[in-house]
Design a protein around this motif. Structure first.
Motif, mmCIF file in Angstrom:
data_model
loop_
_atom_site.group_PDB
_atom_site.id
_atom_site.type_symbol
_atom_site.label_atom_id
_atom_site.label_comp_id
_atom_site.label_asym_id
_atom_site.label_seq_id
_atom_site.Cartn_x
_atom_site.Cartn_y
_atom_site.Cartn_z
ATOM 1 N N THR A 97 15.493 0.364 -5.525
ATOM 2 C CA THR A 97 16.107 0.495 -4.210
ATOM 3 C C THR A 97 15.609 1.716 -3.461
ATOM 4 O OG1 THR A 97 18.095 -0.612 -5.037
ATOM 5 C CG2 THR A 97 18.315 0.650 -3.009
ATOM 6 N N ASP A 98 15.345 2.818 -4.187
ATOM 7 C CA ASP A 98 14.942 4.070 -3.542
ATOM 8 C C ASP A 98 13.458 4.127 -3.202
ATOM 9 O OD1 ASP A 98 13.828 4.320 -6.039
ATOM 10 O OD2 ASP A 98 14.853 6.186 -6.564
ATOM 11 N N GLY A 99 12.733 3.039 -3.416
ATOM 12 C CA GLY A 99 11.312 3.008 -3.118
ATOM 13 C C GLY A 99 10.432 3.282 -4.319
ATOM 14 N N HIS A 100 11.018 3.736 -5.423
ATOM 15 C CA HIS A 100 10.217 3.953 -6.629
ATOM 16 C C HIS A 100 9.809 2.610 -7.227
ATOM 17 C CE1 HIS A 100 8.603 6.234 -9.938
ATOM 18 N NE2 HIS A 100 9.200 5.414 -10.789
ATOM 19 N N ARG A 101 8.699 2.604 -7.950
ATOM 20 C CA ARG A 101 8.226 1.406 -8.643
ATOM 21 C C ARG A 101 8.036 1.716 -10.120
ATOM 22 N NH1 ARG A 101 10.145 -0.088 -4.420
ATOM 23 N NH2 ARG A 101 9.061 -1.367 -2.878
ATOM 24 N N HIS A 102 8.730 0.951 -10.960
ATOM 25 C CA HIS A 102 8.561 1.072 -12.407
ATOM 26 C C HIS A 102 7.640 -0.039 -12.903
ATOM 27 C CE1 HIS A 102 11.197 4.282 -13.599
ATOM 28 N NE2 HIS A 102 12.244 3.750 -12.995
ATOM 29 N N GLY A 103 6.819 0.274 -13.886
ATOM 30 C CA GLY A 103 6.028 -0.721 -14.584
ATOM 31 C C GLY A 103 6.627 -0.983 -15.952
ATOM 32 N N VAL A 104 6.686 -2.264 -16.350
ATOM 33 C CA VAL A 104 7.230 -2.628 -17.660
ATOM 34 C C VAL A 104 6.278 -3.609 -18.337
ATOM 35 C CG1 VAL A 104 9.622 -2.232 -16.964
ATOM 36 C CG2 VAL A 104 8.620 -4.494 -16.645
ATOM 37 N N ASP A 105 6.568 -3.888 -19.615
ATOM 38 C CA ASP A 105 5.770 -4.825 -20.432
ATOM 39 C C ASP A 105 4.364 -4.292 -20.661
ATOM 40 O OD1 ASP A 105 7.533 -7.134 -20.993
ATOM 41 O OD2 ASP A 105 7.614 -7.265 -18.818
ATOM 42 N N HIS A 106 4.261 -3.290 -21.523
ATOM 43 C CA HIS A 106 2.970 -2.641 -21.779
ATOM 44 C C HIS A 106 2.493 -2.834 -23.215
ATOM 45 C CE1 HIS A 106 4.493 -0.247 -18.211
ATOM 46 N NE2 HIS A 106 3.348 -0.759 -17.799
ATOM 47 N N GLY A 107 2.808 -3.987 -23.792
ATOM 48 C CA GLY A 107 2.317 -4.252 -25.141
ATOM 49 C C GLY A 107 0.820 -4.458 -25.200
ATOM 50 N N LEU A 108 0.222 -4.996 -24.123
ATOM 51 C CA LEU A 108 -1.218 -5.285 -24.128
ATOM 52 C C LEU A 108 -1.974 -4.141 -23.459
ATOM 53 C CD1 LEU A 108 -1.272 -9.104 -23.319
ATOM 54 C CD2 LEU A 108 -0.987 -7.925 -25.508
ATOM 55 N N THR A 109 -1.953 -3.012 -24.118
ATOM 56 C CA THR A 109 -2.604 -1.801 -23.609
ATOM 57 C C THR A 109 -3.387 -1.115 -24.728
ATOM 58 O OG1 THR A 109 -0.521 -0.646 -24.037
ATOM 59 C CG2 THR A 109 -0.935 -1.323 -21.763
ATOM 60 N N PHE A 110 -4.236 -0.173 -24.328
ATOM 61 C CA PHE A 110 -4.946 0.723 -25.246
ATOM 62 C C PHE A 110 -5.965 0.025 -26.144
ATOM 63 C CE2 PHE A 110 -0.887 2.902 -24.411
ATOM 64 C CZ PHE A 110 -1.370 4.091 -23.881
ATOM 65 N N HIS A 111 -6.418 -1.164 -25.768
ATOM 66 C CA HIS A 111 -7.474 -1.779 -26.564
ATOM 67 C C HIS A 111 -8.733 -0.920 -26.472
ATOM 68 C CE1 HIS A 111 -10.144 -4.827 -28.236
ATOM 69 N NE2 HIS A 111 -9.074 -5.550 -28.549
ATOM 70 N N ARG A 112 -9.505 -0.893 -27.522
ATOM 71 C CA ARG A 112 -10.727 -0.072 -27.511
ATOM 72 C C ARG A 112 -11.769 -0.627 -26.553
ATOM 73 N NH1 ARG A 112 -13.400 -1.809 -33.382
ATOM 74 N NH2 ARG A 112 -13.857 -3.971 -32.797
ATOM 75 N N ASP A 113 -11.732 -1.949 -26.315
ATOM 76 C CA ASP A 113 -12.677 -2.588 -25.392
ATOM 77 C C ASP A 113 -12.036 -2.721 -24.010
ATOM 78 O OD1 ASP A 113 -14.452 -2.952 -27.540
ATOM 79 O OD2 ASP A 113 -13.529 -4.880 -28.056
ATOM 80 N N HIS A 114 -12.884 -2.846 -23.000
ATOM 81 C CA HIS A 114 -12.389 -3.008 -21.628
ATOM 82 C C HIS A 114 -11.581 -4.300 -21.522
ATOM 83 C CE1 HIS A 114 -12.249 -2.930 -17.273
ATOM 84 N NE2 HIS A 114 -12.716 -4.163 -17.253
ATOM 85 N N LYS A 115 -10.307 -4.169 -21.082
ATOM 86 C CA LYS A 115 -9.417 -5.333 -20.989
ATOM 87 C C LYS A 115 -8.631 -5.360 -19.682
ATOM 88 C CE LYS A 115 -9.760 -7.229 -25.210
ATOM 89 N NZ LYS A 115 -10.009 -8.667 -25.467
ATOM 90 N N ASP B 11 0.868 -1.177 0.000
ATOM 91 C CA ASP B 11 0.000 0.000 0.000
ATOM 92 C C ASP B 11 0.901 1.222 0.000
ATOM 93 O OD1 ASP B 11 -2.014 1.821 0.239
ATOM 94 O OD2 ASP B 11 -2.548 1.322 2.308
ATOM 95 N N SER B 12 1.297 1.650 -1.192
ATOM 96 C CA SER B 12 2.238 2.767 -1.315
ATOM 97 C C SER B 12 1.751 3.744 -2.381
ATOM 98 C CB SER B 12 3.626 2.257 -1.691
ATOM 99 O OG SER B 12 3.623 1.725 -3.007
ATOM 100 N N PRO B 13 2.104 5.039 -2.250
ATOM 101 C CA PRO B 13 1.714 6.011 -3.279
ATOM 102 C C PRO B 13 2.230 5.639 -4.663
ATOM 103 C CG PRO B 13 2.437 7.151 -1.299
ATOM 104 C CD PRO B 13 2.763 5.695 -1.096
ATOM 105 N N ALA B 14 3.454 5.108 -4.740
ATOM 106 C CA ALA B 14 4.020 4.757 -6.045
ATOM 107 C C ALA B 14 3.202 3.674 -6.731
ATOM 108 C CB ALA B 14 5.470 4.303 -5.882
ATOM 109 N N LEU B 15 2.754 2.678 -5.972
ATOM 110 C CA LEU B 15 1.976 1.597 -6.569
ATOM 111 C C LEU B 15 0.548 2.045 -6.878
ATOM 112 C CD1 LEU B 15 3.185 -1.108 -7.269
ATOM 113 C CD2 LEU B 15 1.952 -2.118 -5.343
ATOM 114 N N ARG B 16 0.002 2.930 -6.047
ATOM 115 C CA ARG B 16 -1.319 3.507 -6.355
ATOM 116 C C ARG B 16 -1.275 4.222 -7.704
ATOM 117 N NH1 ARG B 16 -5.581 5.341 -2.410
ATOM 118 N NH2 ARG B 16 -5.915 6.911 -4.025
ATOM 119 N N ARG B 17 -0.233 5.012 -7.921
ATOM 120 C CA ARG B 17 -0.130 5.741 -9.185
ATOM 121 C C ARG B 17 -0.042 4.772 -10.354
ATOM 122 N NH1 ARG B 17 3.020 9.312 -5.794
ATOM 123 N NH2 ARG B 17 4.953 8.210 -6.331
#
Length: 255
Positions: free
Chosen positions: A161-179, A133-139
């Protein structure tokens, strides 16, 4: 945009990530470590057009930049040893941190973590899927709703290490239908913060300007319209949405 030499300088392959669904390589551009996913190595999917996953990865980075939360590492399109593809700056995650975890059902921490679901492991033991439950993961969870991420696995979250969270692997995004399929359901129904609402507003406004123009080279007009509609719905609701539709609300595997 990346520096010109990051687009034109030689991209050298140094390894391959064999656990990835599509062809994914480690590489270097000079002294800079990168991930390279050639379009030629993308596997066809029944629900996404062929040959566009790299474009969606870049589109996700552009939206992340407008949100202003540095969710997605710098990502761009360029030519490489196996043709045009997505290139992303490599991020060295902290091996001692896990933003998402599976624990015994009777061992869920009371503070600092969100409970998502329960099930049985291969031994029949009851386990719980939890995330911090962190602001970085909420964002990141807000970002996933905005881009309609269909594949937010636990291993697609890099705990830095500094507490930041990166998201990767975003090929399955932006579909016109709810996914939306994600492991980040812990804030279901919670009110969005002022900062989160302001980020959504920046994307909505950007679609009428530079962001919209840049996305037009990467996504279809219908997909961009769906993005605008998601932002409007999320802004109007002011809360994290609940799962809907007939499909699973979480990806499989979870990690």
């Amino acid at each position: 945009m990346p520096a010109p030499d990051m687009v034109t300088a030689e991209l050298t392959l140094t390894g391959r990530i064999t656990t990835a669904s599509n062809a994914t390589f480690l590489g270097s551009i000079g002294d800079t470590a990168v991930v390279y996913k050639p379009i030629a190595g993308e596997k066809p999917l029944w629900d996404f057009p062929d040959g566009v996953l790299a474009h969606r990865e870049v589109a996700a980075y552009l939206v992340s930049e407008v949100l202003g939360w540095n969710v997605v590492p710098r990502t761009w399109l360029r030519d490489g040893p196996l043709g045009e593809g997505m290139v992303q700056l490599w991020q060295e995650a902290d091996p001692d941190q896990n933003a998402v975890d599976l624990v015994a059902s009777d061992d869920v921490p009371e503070i600092g973590w969100k409970h998502v679901l329960e099930g049985q492991d291969e031994t029949g033991r009851m386990v719980a899927l939890i995330h911090e439950d962190s602001p970085a993961l909420r964002r990141m969870a807000v970002f996933d709703v905005v881009v309609n991420n269909a594949d937010r696995k636990g291993d697609h979250i890099l705990a830095m290490t500094d507490g930041h969270r990166h998201g990767v692997d975003h090929g399955l995004t932006f579909h016109r239908d709810h996914k939306l399929r994600t492991v980040l359901w812990g804030w279901l129904g919670d009110a969005l913060t002022a900062e989160e609402l302001e980020g959504i507003d920046r994307v909505s406004e950007g679609l009428d300007g530079e962001l919209g123009r840049n996305l037009a080279d990467l996504l279809s007009a219908e997909e961009i319209s769906s993005l605008a509609a998601r932002c409007a719905r999320l802004r109007a609701a002011g809360r994290f949405p609940a799962p809907r539709g007939q499909m699973s609300a979480v990806p499989w595997p979870l990690f």
